[in-house]
Design a protein around this motif. Sequence first.
Motif, PDB file in Angstrom:
ATOM      1  N   ASP A  83      68.879  53.636  38.638  1.00 52.50           N
ATOM      2  CA  ASP A  83      68.186  54.924  38.573  1.00 52.50           C
ATOM      3  C   ASP A  83      68.725  55.866  37.499  1.00 52.50           C
ATOM      4  O   ASP A  83      68.359  57.029  37.459  1.00 52.50           O
ATOM      5  CB  ASP A  83      68.186  55.627  39.938  1.00 52.50           C
ATOM      6  N   TRP A 136      67.979  55.587  34.393  1.00 47.91           N
ATOM      7  CA  TRP A 136      66.771  55.871  33.610  1.00 47.91           C
ATOM      8  C   TRP A 136      65.649  56.285  34.550  1.00 47.91           C
ATOM      9  O   TRP A 136      64.799  55.514  34.929  1.00 47.91           O
ATOM     10  CB  TRP A 136      66.385  54.654  32.763  1.00 47.91           C
ATOM     11  N   ASP A 137      65.687  57.570  34.943  1.00 49.46           N
ATOM     12  CA  ASP A 137      64.617  58.122  35.778  1.00 49.46           C
ATOM     13  C   ASP A 137      63.523  58.675  34.860  1.00 49.46           C
ATOM     14  O   ASP A 137      63.685  58.724  33.636  1.00 49.46           O
ATOM     15  CB  ASP A 137      65.165  59.190  36.730  1.00 49.46           C
ATOM     16  N   THR A 160      55.834  59.764  38.751  1.00 49.48           N
ATOM     17  CA  THR A 160      56.808  58.954  39.470  1.00 49.48           C
ATOM     18  C   THR A 160      57.351  57.860  38.551  1.00 49.48           C
ATOM     19  O   THR A 160      56.773  57.569  37.501  1.00 49.48           O
ATOM     20  CB  THR A 160      56.170  58.292  40.698  1.00 49.48           C
ATOM     21  N   LYS A 161      58.434  57.231  38.966  1.00 46.03           N
ATOM     22  CA  LYS A 161      59.003  56.156  38.163  1.00 46.03           C
ATOM     23  C   LYS A 161      58.014  55.002  38.074  1.00 46.03           C
ATOM     24  O   LYS A 161      57.936  54.311  37.051  1.00 46.03           O
ATOM     25  CB  LYS A 161      60.321  55.680  38.772  1.00 46.03           C
TER      26      LYS A 161
END
Length: 405
Positions: free
Chosen positions: A110, A112-113, A231-232
């Motif tokens: 996480d 790289w959010d 969102t991711k």
Amino acid sequence: MQAIRPIPAARRGRKSRRRTSVTGAIALGAVLALTTTACDGSGEDNAGGEPSASATQADDGKFEIPQDIQDRLKEHGIDLDKWKNGAWKDWDKDDWLREAGDFINPIIEDLWDPDRMRDAEEPDKAVDDDLAGDQSVTDPTPDPVNAQTVKTPYHDNAAEAGKVFFDGPEGSIVCSATVVEDPAHPGKSNLVWTAGHCVHAGKDGGWYRNIAFVPSYNNDGKSIEELQNATKEEVAPYGVWWGDWAGTSDQWIEQGGPTGGQGAPYDFAVIHVTPEKGSEGKSLEETVGSALPVDFDAPAANELESLTAIGYPAAPPFDGQRLYQCTDKPGRLSLSESTPTMYRIGCTMTGGSSGGGWVAQGSDGKPALVSNTSIGPVTAVWLAGPRLGREAEGIYDAVSEKFAD
């Protein structure tokens, strides 16, 4: 790459599997050796989450760092717990791992959010307009070709394309990359092709950190405003894939620099990736549904009708969030009499597109990767990429063979 797929002209087949000495290391990365990539410069990165490693997952669901990576970190005086909690931000020259076997890229879940991915930008570096050098072996400067947006969803039109994220001394940086076939694992490739300067800083630096690949980044082509609350899953619909090994050329490591330098004709890299949070046992190629072959016997520039370059330009007037492409008949660019001549096309893409694939249509009518974006001028009217040959094939073979078993 559709939308990049109907691209013209190059032989797909290779005549031989040549071998050469290459440099390999754990990582992948990115900075455009000419209109480089992006850096937010904030220095306020949130390392958050638990680190994981490519291979094992414990019974409690958390990933475990392989012992060999832990041992190598310790050899360099790096404490794993401190590393995952932000010690990777220490860019003291003695700690900036440089040699082939030195780079260590443990997964930090996480890290790289969506915010870090969105805010990674292009540093203010570019090549001089007179980089062309000896005009006797360089074709006239091509007319600029306006970059065109790839149709959305990107996965339907350029499934092999994606975006590379990594950290350098100046902050978070971006590049572009392409999923390519793996001869050791037909139909199940975990290989990504990008530029050498997207994994290693060249003669004055070392390997970049926290290198990750996101295929079909921002698949629906949302604006930067729309991405504020994304969102991711919306930003990275096919997951985040961390580099667990990479290879680039000795020439890039010894001669490359912020504006390319004499290493530019050898500015290519291959990265082996692994999913951040698992992919149901599927490879990257199976996950995205496609991978391009690499042509190491591509014709000379004057034998090609056209090439298509694809990438995520991040420097103005672009913002790095959307996928673009340029198609043009290539010419030749020679930086010196002692280095290979590069392909050059007219294109207005800027930094961030660095490392993105150059695709031509083979004799079998199918697309093949023949180069990658390496350098371009401050004025952003053209791009140049290396012509792939013996050195590039040696790197490709070495990374493939490392995971052959």
